[in-house]
Design an enzyme around this catalytic site. Sequence first.
Site, PDB file in Angstrom:
ATOM      1  N   ARG A 198      -2.904  -5.607  -7.594  1.00  0.00           N
ATOM      2  CA  ARG A 198      -2.006  -4.897  -6.684  1.00  0.00           C
ATOM      3  C   ARG A 198      -0.873  -5.836  -6.317  1.00  0.00           C
ATOM      4  O   ARG A 198      -1.112  -6.939  -5.822  1.00  0.00           O
ATOM      5  CB  ARG A 198      -2.760  -4.456  -5.426  1.00  0.00           C
ATOM      6  CG  ARG A 198      -1.950  -3.516  -4.548  1.00  0.00           C
ATOM      7  CD  ARG A 198      -2.598  -3.282  -3.183  1.00  0.00           C
ATOM      8  NE  ARG A 198      -2.264  -4.363  -2.262  1.00  0.00           N
ATOM      9  CZ  ARG A 198      -2.274  -4.236  -0.929  1.00  0.00           C
ATOM     10  NH1 ARG A 198      -2.629  -3.077  -0.381  1.00  0.00           N
ATOM     11  NH2 ARG A 198      -1.962  -5.248  -0.141  1.00  0.00           N
ATOM     12  N   TYR A 230       4.616  -4.994   4.958  1.00  0.00           N
ATOM     13  CA  TYR A 230       3.192  -4.778   4.737  1.00  0.00           C
ATOM     14  C   TYR A 230       2.703  -5.531   3.491  1.00  0.00           C
ATOM     15  O   TYR A 230       3.381  -5.527   2.454  1.00  0.00           O
ATOM     16  CB  TYR A 230       2.892  -3.281   4.574  1.00  0.00           C
ATOM     17  CG  TYR A 230       1.498  -3.090   4.054  1.00  0.00           C
ATOM     18  CD1 TYR A 230       0.411  -3.210   4.908  1.00  0.00           C
ATOM     19  CD2 TYR A 230       1.258  -2.919   2.695  1.00  0.00           C
ATOM     20  CE1 TYR A 230      -0.876  -3.141   4.428  1.00  0.00           C
ATOM     21  CE2 TYR A 230      -0.028  -2.843   2.199  1.00  0.00           C
ATOM     22  CZ  TYR A 230      -1.079  -2.965   3.073  1.00  0.00           C
ATOM     23  OH  TYR A 230      -2.354  -2.920   2.597  1.00  0.00           O
ATOM     24  N   ASP A 275       0.893  -0.486  -3.215  1.00  0.00           N
ATOM     25  CA  ASP A 275       0.595   0.271  -1.995  1.00  0.00           C
ATOM     26  C   ASP A 275       1.885   0.506  -1.216  1.00  0.00           C
ATOM     27  O   ASP A 275       2.526  -0.451  -0.761  1.00  0.00           O
ATOM     28  CB  ASP A 275      -0.403  -0.526  -1.144  1.00  0.00           C
ATOM     29  CG  ASP A 275      -0.992   0.301  -0.011  1.00  0.00           C
ATOM     30  OD1 ASP A 275      -0.460   1.398   0.264  1.00  0.00           O
ATOM     31  OD2 ASP A 275      -1.975  -0.158   0.605  1.00  0.00           O
ATOM     32  N   HIS A 327       1.933   2.253   1.520  1.00  0.00           N
ATOM     33  CA  HIS A 327       1.454   2.219   2.911  1.00  0.00           C
ATOM     34  C   HIS A 327       2.154   3.223   3.812  1.00  0.00           C
ATOM     35  O   HIS A 327       2.626   2.895   4.909  1.00  0.00           O
ATOM     36  CB  HIS A 327       1.549   0.790   3.479  1.00  0.00           C
ATOM     37  CG  HIS A 327       0.329   0.405   4.250  1.00  0.00           C
ATOM     38  ND1 HIS A 327       0.298   0.328   5.619  1.00  0.00           N
ATOM     39  CD2 HIS A 327      -0.920   0.116   3.837  1.00  0.00           C
ATOM     40  CE1 HIS A 327      -0.915  -0.016   6.027  1.00  0.00           C
ATOM     41  NE2 HIS A 327      -1.675  -0.139   4.954  1.00  0.00           N
ATOM     42  N   GLU A 361      -0.006   3.955  -4.304  1.00  0.00           N
ATOM     43  CA  GLU A 361      -0.961   4.305  -3.237  1.00  0.00           C
ATOM     44  C   GLU A 361      -0.256   4.757  -1.969  1.00  0.00           C
ATOM     45  O   GLU A 361       0.755   4.170  -1.577  1.00  0.00           O
ATOM     46  CB  GLU A 361      -1.810   3.059  -2.961  1.00  0.00           C
ATOM     47  CG  GLU A 361      -2.809   3.209  -1.849  1.00  0.00           C
ATOM     48  CD  GLU A 361      -3.586   1.913  -1.630  1.00  0.00           C
ATOM     49  OE1 GLU A 361      -3.631   1.055  -2.546  1.00  0.00           O
ATOM     50  OE2 GLU A 361      -4.147   1.761  -0.535  1.00  0.00           O
ATOM     51  N   GLU A 387      -7.695   6.069   2.022  1.00  0.00           N
ATOM     52  CA  GLU A 387      -8.450   5.004   2.692  1.00  0.00           C
ATOM     53  C   GLU A 387      -8.634   5.279   4.179  1.00  0.00           C
ATOM     54  O   GLU A 387      -9.557   4.767   4.785  1.00  0.00           O
ATOM     55  CB  GLU A 387      -7.802   3.633   2.465  1.00  0.00           C
ATOM     56  CG  GLU A 387      -6.473   3.436   3.141  1.00  0.00           C
ATOM     57  CD  GLU A 387      -5.880   2.062   2.870  1.00  0.00           C
ATOM     58  OE1 GLU A 387      -5.887   1.624   1.727  1.00  0.00           O
ATOM     59  OE2 GLU A 387      -5.388   1.447   3.829  1.00  0.00           O
ATOM     60  N   ARG A 428      -9.546   7.397  -2.321  1.00  0.00           N
ATOM     61  CA  ARG A 428      -9.777   6.027  -1.839  1.00  0.00           C
ATOM     62  C   ARG A 428     -10.762   5.938  -0.677  1.00  0.00           C
ATOM     63  O   ARG A 428     -10.834   4.916   0.004  1.00  0.00           O
ATOM     64  CB  ARG A 428      -8.443   5.412  -1.404  1.00  0.00           C
ATOM     65  CG  ARG A 428      -7.451   5.366  -2.522  1.00  0.00           C
ATOM     66  CD  ARG A 428      -6.922   4.020  -2.861  1.00  0.00           C
ATOM     67  NE  ARG A 428      -6.728   3.096  -1.788  1.00  0.00           N
ATOM     68  CZ  ARG A 428      -7.300   1.881  -1.752  1.00  0.00           C
ATOM     69  NH1 ARG A 428      -8.112   1.497  -2.708  1.00  0.00           N
ATOM     70  NH2 ARG A 428      -7.046   1.065  -0.751  1.00  0.00           N
ATOM     71  N   GLU A 478     -11.301  -1.725  -5.125  1.00  0.00           N
ATOM     72  CA  GLU A 478     -10.487  -2.806  -4.558  1.00  0.00           C
ATOM     73  C   GLU A 478     -11.375  -3.989  -4.182  1.00  0.00           C
ATOM     74  O   GLU A 478     -12.493  -3.806  -3.698  1.00  0.00           O
ATOM     75  CB  GLU A 478      -9.753  -2.305  -3.307  1.00  0.00           C
ATOM     76  CG  GLU A 478      -8.800  -3.325  -2.706  1.00  0.00           C
ATOM     77  CD  GLU A 478      -8.049  -2.781  -1.493  1.00  0.00           C
ATOM     78  OE1 GLU A 478      -8.516  -1.793  -0.884  1.00  0.00           O
ATOM     79  OE2 GLU A 478      -6.990  -3.347  -1.158  1.00  0.00           O
ATOM     80  N   TRP A 510       3.168   2.421  10.073  1.00  0.00           N
ATOM     81  CA  TRP A 510       2.854   1.066   9.607  1.00  0.00           C
ATOM     82  C   TRP A 510       2.144   1.130   8.283  1.00  0.00           C
ATOM     83  O   TRP A 510       1.311   1.960   8.029  1.00  0.00           O
ATOM     84  CB  TRP A 510       1.977   0.316  10.628  1.00  0.00           C
ATOM     85  CG  TRP A 510       1.660  -1.038  10.077  1.00  0.00           C
ATOM     86  CD1 TRP A 510       2.519  -2.101   9.951  1.00  0.00           C
ATOM     87  CD2 TRP A 510       0.403  -1.479   9.529  1.00  0.00           C
ATOM     88  NE1 TRP A 510       1.875  -3.157   9.356  1.00  0.00           N
ATOM     89  CE2 TRP A 510       0.588  -2.799   9.089  1.00  0.00           C
ATOM     90  CE3 TRP A 510      -0.834  -0.860   9.359  1.00  0.00           C
ATOM     91  CZ2 TRP A 510      -0.442  -3.533   8.487  1.00  0.00           C
ATOM     92  CZ3 TRP A 510      -1.857  -1.570   8.780  1.00  0.00           C
ATOM     93  CH2 TRP A 510      -1.654  -2.909   8.346  1.00  0.00           C
TER      94      TRP A 510
HETATM   95 MG   LIG Z   1      -3.924   0.797   1.200  1.00  0.00          MG
END
Ligand SMILES: [Mg+2]
Length: 402
Positions: A147, A159, A210, A212, A236, A262, A283, A339, A402
Site C-alpha cells: 500500500r 493520512y 487508501d 481514506h 480503498e 473497514e 474490508r 492487510e 479524516w
Molecule cells: Mg483504510
Amino acid sequence: MKIIDAKVIVCSPGRNFVTLKIITDEGLYGVGDATLNGREKAVVSYLEDYVIPMLIGRDPQRIEDIWQYLYRGVYWRRGPIGMTAIAAVDTALWDIKAKAANMPLYQLLGGRSRDKIMVYTHANGLDLGSTLEQVGKAIDQGYKAVRVQSGIPGVAGTYGVSKNNKKYEPADSDLPTEDTWSTEKYLNYAPKLFAEVRKQFGDDIHLLHDVHHRLTPIEAARLGKELEPYHLFWMEDPVPAENQESFKLIRHHTTTPIAVGEVFNSIHDCRELIQNQLIDYIRTTVVHAGGISQLKRIADFASLFHVKTGCHGATDLSPICMAAALHFDYSVANFGIQEHMAHSEKMESVFTRDYRYVDGYFTPGEAIGHGADIDESIAKKYPYKRACLPVNRLEDGTLWNW
Ligand SMILES: [Mg+2]
C-alpha cells in the site's frame, strides 16, 4: 461446559488494546480482541457493565446462540461499540471451541482453502523519493503487495504518512490533532506518484492505495480513471460509504478495483455495495464486525457477487484479532488479501502468537485455538492512556473527513 468468569484487560504498550478473556469451569479459556481505536473505554464499559454478567453460567459451545442473544437481545442493534463487544465474545468462544476440539481454529472453519495467505504492507514517505525508497524496502522484505501513501507537495501532512519518520500511528494525542487537506493538490499528485512507482518497480508488484474517505464521487471517478494505467490492486475508501448509491457514479467511470468496509460493523452496512457489485473487496474485520461468525456470513454473501475479502489489519488491531483473521483467511473460499502492519516490539511483548510471515505470505500456525494470547503480568506494566484519532480540515478551515 459453563462460563464461570470473564474479564477485560486494558493495556497500552505504545497504543491501547482491549482484550476479553472468557474462562470456563473445565479450565479452558478463550481470548478475543475488543479494541475500538480512539473509543476503547466505551467497549470496556459495554462488556463489563452489560455483556459479562449475561455470559456467566452459559454454555460457551453455543456460539451462534450467544451471538444472537447479544445481537437481538439488546434491542439497540448494530453500531461499532456493541458489535466490537460481540466480536470479542465471539472470537473468545471460537478459541474455546477449537481448544475443546483440540485443533487449530481454521480446521473448525472448514479447513484450509489455500497454502498461504497473501498480505500487503504499508510504504509511506514524506515525499516522492522517500516513498519510492519505502516501496523498495517492502519489496526487499519479500512483500508481493504494497500500500503506497505519500506526502502531497504543498500540503503540511496527510493520512498514512508519519511526521516524525517513525511508524505511522495516527491515534497519537490526548485530544485530536488537526490535519489539513487539499483535494486538488492530491488529485494532481497521486497519478504522478503511481507512474513513478510502476516505472521504478515494474508491473509484478501489487499496488494498493487508501483514499481514506477524502473525495466526492466525481473526484473519485477521476482518480480511478487516471490510475488505470498503473493497474492498482485496489483503490480503498474513495468516498464515505454512508450513501452507497454514490458508488454507481464511480463504477460507471473506472475499472480501478474498489475496496470498502473497514469501518463497517454489520452485514447490513455491506449489503447494497455487494449486491449491486459496486465494490470488489470487502474490508470488514473480525474485531469491528461482530467476530468470526458474522464475517463468515459477510464473506459467503459476498461470494455470490464476485466480491473478495480484504480484511483491515493495521496496528489498531491486537495480535489476537490478527490471529483470528488469519484462521478466517486460511479457510474462506473468496479470500482476496489481508492487510498487515507489523506491531512494535513493545506491543508484541504483551501478546503471544503462533502466526508467522514467510516471503510475503502468512500462515496462522498449528497451535490449538486461534493461537494468540495475552500475558497479563506484562500488560499491567502499560496502563491505558487516552489517544484520539486526528480530525481533518480543508485549507479554508472547513471540517472534512479524516
Ligand atoms: Mg483504510
